[in-house]
Design a protein around this motif. Structure first.
Motif: not given
Lengths: 100, 130
Positions: B54, B105, B122-130
């Motif tokens: 991280d 990450t 970082r993975e959760q940030e990608k999801e937020v963007d989508q």
């Protein structure tokens, strides 16, 4: 120049072994020898306020070497002249003696 | 030939898929790049710990390059959760879209033909963007 005589001295010497140094890079060896020289003198890295260095692997090693060691000396000299050891010693005299 | 130097140990870790960094047993700080001593307290008792991966972008810039040579790329300074700073690149998004404070990450990828540490959003940030 005669006024410099007897005013400075080499008070510590360090080597990082001679011969093969498997897996160690030039900076590792430099750090090991620096720590050995300081130990020989009874000093610590935090006592270092002037820093002279030279190596074949990196022709401008001064900042990287200080970063590796974790020191912030007031004066750094990494000039490579082919005989830099003598020049570093005389520069040290010129740096120190006028302030004594 | 056994590799005993700190940089060699670090690179061997990368080859095995692990981002190992040193931790000082005297002052408990992590250090990077690999060294034979701690640059904080000057102790020489260091051990290897696997980094979480991280990180947070501390600074970022874009190096411009001709398209036929691969195009523009990102250079970033990333602060790892362990407290050390690495120079690397953040991929997966446009080089100029990388911003200070961005959570990233680490992953191990090819850097000039050898395994090296690269970063992505970082993975959760990608999801937020989508």
């Amino acid at each position: 120049m005669s006024s410099f005589r007897g005013k400075t001295a080499i008070v510590g010497v360090g080597q990082a072994g001679l011969g093969e140094a498997h897996g160690l890079n030039a900076y590792d060896v430099m750090a090991q020898s620096s720590l050995a020289a300081l130990g020989d003198a009874g000093l610590k890295l935090s006592d270092v306020d002037g820093f002279f260095c030279a190596m074949m692997e990196d022709l401008m090693p001064g900042l990287m070497a200080a970063e590796y060691l974790g020191i912030q000396p007031a004066f750094i000299d990494d000039t490579m002249v082919g005989g830099e050891y003598n020049r570093h010693l005389s520069m040290t005299q010129w740096s120190v003696v006028p302030h004594l | 030939m056994s590799s005993t130097g700190p940089d060699a140990t670090y690179r061997a870790g990368l080859s095995e898929g692990k981002i190992n960094i040193q931790k000082c047993n005297d002052c408990n700080k992590h250090i990077f790049f690999p060294r034979v001593h701690c640059p904080h307290c000057y102790g020489t008792s260091l051990e290897w710990r696997e980094a979480t991966g991280d990180g947070t972008v501390y600074s970022t810039t874009v190096v411009h390059r001709r398209p036929e040579r691969g195009g523009d790329y990102n250079i970033a300074l990333v602060d790892l959760a362990e407290g050390v700073r690495m120079m690397s690149t953040v991929g997966g998004i446009a080089p100029a879209e990388v911003s200070i404070g961005m959570p990233v990450t680490a992953y191990i990828g090819d850097v000039d033909g050898a395994p090296g540490v690269l970063f992505e959003l970082r993975e959760q940030e990608k999801e937020v963007d989508q």
